[in-house]
Scaffold this motif. Structure first.
Motif, PDB file in Angstrom:
ATOM      1  N   GLY A  31       0.839  -1.191   0.000  1.00 47.21           N
ATOM      2  CA  GLY A  31       0.000   0.000   0.000  1.00 47.21           C
ATOM      3  C   GLY A  31       0.873   1.240   0.000  1.00 47.21           C
ATOM      4  O   GLY A  31       1.762   1.376   0.841  1.00 47.21           O
ATOM      5  N   MET A  32       0.640   2.163  -0.932  1.00 48.84           N
ATOM      6  CA  MET A  32       1.482   3.342  -1.103  1.00 48.84           C
ATOM      7  C   MET A  32       0.766   4.598  -0.619  1.00 48.84           C
ATOM      8  O   MET A  32      -0.371   4.865  -1.018  1.00 48.84           O
ATOM      9  N   VAL A  33       1.450   5.353   0.246  1.00 49.38           N
ATOM     10  CA  VAL A  33       0.963   6.666   0.662  1.00 49.38           C
ATOM     11  C   VAL A  33       1.902   7.687   0.031  1.00 49.38           C
ATOM     12  O   VAL A  33       3.023   7.897   0.489  1.00 49.38           O
ATOM     13  N   HIS A  34       1.441   8.328  -1.046  1.00 49.84           N
ATOM     14  CA  HIS A  34       2.284   9.235  -1.803  1.00 49.84           C
ATOM     15  C   HIS A  34       2.477  10.562  -1.079  1.00 49.84           C
ATOM     16  O   HIS A  34       1.636  10.994  -0.286  1.00 49.84           O
ATOM     17  N   ILE A  93      -3.754   7.883   4.018  1.00 46.90           N
ATOM     18  CA  ILE A  93      -3.370   6.695   4.787  1.00 46.90           C
ATOM     19  C   ILE A  93      -4.556   5.752   4.923  1.00 46.90           C
ATOM     20  O   ILE A  93      -4.412   4.525   4.810  1.00 46.90           O
ATOM     21  N   VAL A  94      -5.732   6.312   5.171  1.00 49.67           N
ATOM     22  CA  VAL A  94      -6.932   5.479   5.256  1.00 49.67           C
ATOM     23  C   VAL A  94      -7.144   4.707   3.959  1.00 49.67           C
ATOM     24  O   VAL A  94      -7.481   3.522   3.959  1.00 49.67           O
ATOM     25  N   LYS A  95      -6.947   5.371   2.828  1.00 50.11           N
ATOM     26  CA  LYS A  95      -7.120   4.711   1.530  1.00 50.11           C
ATOM     27  C   LYS A  95      -6.140   3.556   1.353  1.00 50.11           C
ATOM     28  O   LYS A  95      -6.498   2.491   0.838  1.00 50.11           O
ATOM     29  N   ALA A  96      -4.891   3.759   1.785  1.00 51.51           N
ATOM     30  CA  ALA A  96      -3.911   2.683   1.654  1.00 51.51           C
ATOM     31  C   ALA A  96      -4.299   1.485   2.510  1.00 51.51           C
ATOM     32  O   ALA A  96      -4.177   0.327   2.080  1.00 51.51           O
ATOM     33  N   LEU A  97      -4.793   1.748   3.709  1.00 47.27           N
ATOM     34  CA  LEU A  97      -5.223   0.652   4.577  1.00 47.27           C
ATOM     35  C   LEU A  97      -6.469  -0.038   4.034  1.00 47.27           C
ATOM     36  O   LEU A  97      -6.671  -1.228   4.244  1.00 47.27           O
ATOM     37  N   ALA A  98      -7.293   0.717   3.309  1.00 50.67           N
ATOM     38  CA  ALA A  98      -8.526   0.151   2.773  1.00 50.67           C
ATOM     39  C   ALA A  98      -8.269  -0.899   1.700  1.00 50.67           C
ATOM     40  O   ALA A  98      -9.151  -1.692   1.378  1.00 50.67           O
ATOM     41  N   THR A  99      -7.080  -0.899   1.117  1.00 47.65           N
ATOM     42  CA  THR A  99      -6.758  -1.891   0.089  1.00 47.65           C
ATOM     43  C   THR A  99      -6.401  -3.242   0.680  1.00 47.65           C
ATOM     44  O   THR A  99      -6.172  -4.194  -0.058  1.00 47.65           O
ATOM     45  N   GLY A 100      -6.325  -3.309   2.025  1.00 52.10           N
ATOM     46  CA  GLY A 100      -5.932  -4.548   2.667  1.00 52.10           C
ATOM     47  C   GLY A 100      -4.432  -4.760   2.662  1.00 52.10           C
ATOM     48  O   GLY A 100      -3.952  -5.900   2.715  1.00 52.10           O
ATOM     49  N   ALA A 101      -3.675  -3.681   2.604  1.00 51.67           N
ATOM     50  CA  ALA A 101      -2.213  -3.770   2.514  1.00 51.67           C
ATOM     51  C   ALA A 101      -1.614  -4.428   3.752  1.00 51.67           C
ATOM     52  O   ALA A 101      -2.054  -4.201   4.876  1.00 51.67           O
ATOM     53  N   THR A 102      -0.594  -5.239   3.527  1.00 49.56           N
ATOM     54  CA  THR A 102       0.192  -5.822   4.620  1.00 49.56           C
ATOM     55  C   THR A 102       1.528  -5.100   4.782  1.00 49.56           C
ATOM     56  O   THR A 102       2.209  -5.285   5.789  1.00 49.56           O
ATOM     57  N   THR A 103       1.904  -4.305   3.780  1.00 50.38           N
ATOM     58  CA  THR A 103       3.097  -3.466   3.855  1.00 50.38           C
ATOM     59  C   THR A 103       2.719  -2.053   3.416  1.00 50.38           C
ATOM     60  O   THR A 103       2.164  -1.868   2.336  1.00 50.38           O
ATOM     61  N   LEU A 104       3.005  -1.071   4.262  1.00 51.94           N
ATOM     62  CA  LEU A 104       2.728   0.325   3.940  1.00 51.94           C
ATOM     63  C   LEU A 104       4.032   1.031   3.563  1.00 51.94           C
ATOM     64  O   LEU A 104       5.027   0.936   4.282  1.00 51.94           O
TER      65      LEU A 104
END
Length: 248
Positions: A24-27, A84-95
């Motif tokens: 998951g990417m937080v640009h 950040i919420v959007k990245a977590l919403a993808t089900g990411a295991t690595t941020l």
């Protein structure tokens, strides 16, 4: 070089490939669509049509984010939370977080770092790209220093100091170079340009040459409007909080 996920060499040709791998990417620059609501942006990031909740891992960042609010109406700090919420919403295991604190107040930075640590304690992994050394010591287990495209230092944060990391970043003597900038003495001292307008003169208090004037306020208390008041033709140079859309 190579990219390894869970020890396995992978090739990433698109954001879809990264998502499948749990990345998951937080640009650094915001990617939300301003004309959509908070809920719609989260649903879009998660690939859902129902606009459901982004998950328990992001509950702490939902404070202040009204699901029906248009993103274009949000202040910068809340837009960062939404990323950040959007990245977590993808089900990411690595941020992967690219300078997520660049536009945040100190208290908001602490909240983000606590979330990152909680995400890791819960079994995830996080890569935090930052130029702020206190954040390294507050959140990281390991640190990597890059200089001119090469890995200069890599290892546990324990045992490192701010000086050791600064020297790795800038080379020998880098710490002294930074001190000479931050410790610069005031010059001048006489009254500088003073605006008649109360907003520009901060309630009648004069602005002195060589002096730094700080404005302390939480999001929504008018500092954004204050700094934009009567800029046209005033001779004041303005550096906005959102450099990608307002910094031209």
């Amino acid at each position: 070089g190579t990219i390894r996920v869970d020890g396995r060499v992978v090739e990433i040709r698109s954001p879809r490939d990264a998502r499948v791998l749990g990345l998951g990417m937080v640009h650094q620059h915001f990617t939300s669509i301003g004309a959509l609501t908070v809920a719609e942006n989260v649903a879009l990031a998660a690939g859902r049509r129902d606009g459901g909740a982004p998950g328990r891992s992001s509950e702490g960042l939902l404070v202040g984010l009204e699901p029906c609010a248009l993103v274009e109406s949000l202040p910068v700090a809340l837009r960062q939370r939404l990323e950040i919420v959007k990245a977590l919403a993808t089900g990411a295991t690595t941020l992967l977080l690219d300078e997520p604190s660049a536009v945040l107040a100190p208290g908001e930075v602490e909240d983000v770092l606590r979330l990152v640590r909680a995400f890791v304690v819960g079994g995830g992994s996080a890569v935090l790209i930052t130029h702020k050394l206190p954040e390294v010591f507050a959140a990281a287990d390991r640190v990597t220093v890059l200089r001119q495209g090469a890995v200069i230092r890599h290892g546990p944060v324990k045992g490192e100091t701010e000086r050791s990391l600064v020297e790795a970043m800038l080379g020998a003597g880098g710490g002294g170079e930074i001190a000479s900038v931050t410790g610069a003495s005031r010059r001048g001292g006489g009254p500088g340009r003073r605006e008649r307008n109360a907003a520009m003169s901060l309630g009648g208090h004069p602005v002195y040459a060589g002096e730094i004037t700080g404005i302390a306020a939480v999001v929504g208390n008018g500092q954004r409007e204050l700094l934009r008041a009567h800029l046209r033709g005033s001779g004041v140079a303005f550096v906005p909080e959102d450099r990608s859309t307002e910094g031209l």
